[in-house]
Design a protein around this motif. Sequence first.
Motif, short mmCIF file in Angstrom:
data_model
loop_
_atom_site.label_atom_id
_atom_site.label_comp_id
_atom_site.label_asym_id
_atom_site.label_seq_id
_atom_site.Cartn_x
_atom_site.Cartn_y
_atom_site.Cartn_z
N GLN A 111 0.81 -1.21 0.00
CA GLN A 111 0.00 0.00 0.00
C GLN A 111 0.85 1.27 0.00
OE1 GLN A 111 -3.35 0.02 2.77
NE2 GLN A 111 -3.24 -2.20 2.94
N MET A 112 2.10 1.14 -0.40
CA MET A 112 2.97 2.31 -0.49
C MET A 112 2.86 2.93 -1.87
SD MET A 112 6.51 1.58 1.53
CE MET A 112 6.90 0.10 0.63
N ARG A 113 2.56 4.20 -1.89
CA ARG A 113 2.45 4.96 -3.14
C ARG A 113 2.91 6.38 -2.87
NH1 ARG A 113 1.58 0.54 -4.59
NH2 ARG A 113 -0.06 -0.30 -5.93
N PHE A 114 3.24 7.10 -3.94
CA PHE A 114 3.42 8.53 -3.74
C PHE A 114 2.27 9.28 -4.40
CE2 PHE A 114 6.64 7.08 -6.84
CZ PHE A 114 6.19 7.68 -8.00
N LYS A 115 1.87 10.32 -3.70
CA LYS A 115 0.72 11.11 -4.11
C LYS A 115 1.21 12.38 -4.79
CE LYS A 115 -3.36 13.44 -2.17
NZ LYS A 115 -4.08 13.79 -0.93
N TRP A 116 0.64 12.64 -5.95
CA TRP A 116 0.98 13.87 -6.67
C TRP A 116 0.66 15.08 -5.79
CZ3 TRP A 116 3.17 15.10 -11.30
CH2 TRP A 116 2.99 16.41 -11.75
N PRO A 117 1.58 16.07 -5.66
CA PRO A 117 2.85 16.11 -6.38
C PRO A 117 4.09 15.71 -5.56
CG PRO A 117 2.33 18.29 -5.57
CD PRO A 117 1.23 17.38 -5.08
N ASN A 118 3.95 15.51 -4.22
CA ASN A 118 5.21 15.44 -3.46
C ASN A 118 5.14 14.69 -2.13
OD1 ASN A 118 3.54 17.48 -2.38
ND2 ASN A 118 5.28 18.44 -1.39
N ASP A 119 4.20 13.78 -1.96
CA ASP A 119 4.06 13.09 -0.68
C ASP A 119 4.14 11.58 -0.86
OD1 ASP A 119 3.62 15.51 0.69
OD2 ASP A 119 1.48 15.45 0.22
#
Length: 264
Positions: A111-119
Amino acid sequence: MIDLEVLKSHLTTKWVGRDRLFLKQTDSTNNLAKNPPHVLVHGSLVLTEYQLKGRGQSDKSWFGDAYKNLYFSIYTKPLKIEGLFLLSLISALSIVESIRSYHLFHPLMNQMRFKWPNDVYVGKYKIAGILTENIFQGGLLKATVVGTGWNINQDQFPINLQDKASSLRLLFPENWIREELLARYLNFFEHYYTLWESQPNELVRILNSHLLGYNMPVRVVVDGLKLPGVYTCLGVDVQGHLRVLNKEKEVDTFTYEQIRIYPV
């Protein structure tokens, strides 16, 4: 306190993190990188135990205790301007890959993702934020500073953040050694930075596979205004722009300052 010798022992990089500037505390590592006490080189690591004025996008403050987390910036001297914003996403990707490299058998690992734009998120919890700033001199790009705040061993948060933010220690039953984590991050950062220079299309493919909302229906906010209807997130391109498919089946492209997306 961060042990720089332990950090060095885990590095496999050629240039990222080989030059280091460490202060016990500073207002922010990005500010220190932009106004250093000595000349920095491509790949210099600026590191502190505590930021007095840690900040993220839109000057939002960053909460975190001293001696528990990672607060650092990488000073780079890009040879190209195209796709500079991708350096923020490279930092986010390096965090995700660093954690995954431990091969933990835990449901949250997927469940690891990066969220636009910087988190960077694990499930619903934010564990890291990135702030990238460009330095210009005489109208020309002199350097790009990629700053990162990463919650590692933070064991408590203010009430207003408890349902939004977390740390590796709270999410995963591991003894997280900050020096080793940072070294893994730096190793991945150099790899993906090199890919950005030489194979940007391949980098974009990898980035999109980790982007929250990619190929999914999303709500779109542009310049602070929520647009009606549901869009499809098509991911980032080599320019560092985010693309969405609108209800007329046309592709709209936005810069990171313009757009925010929220999976439906």
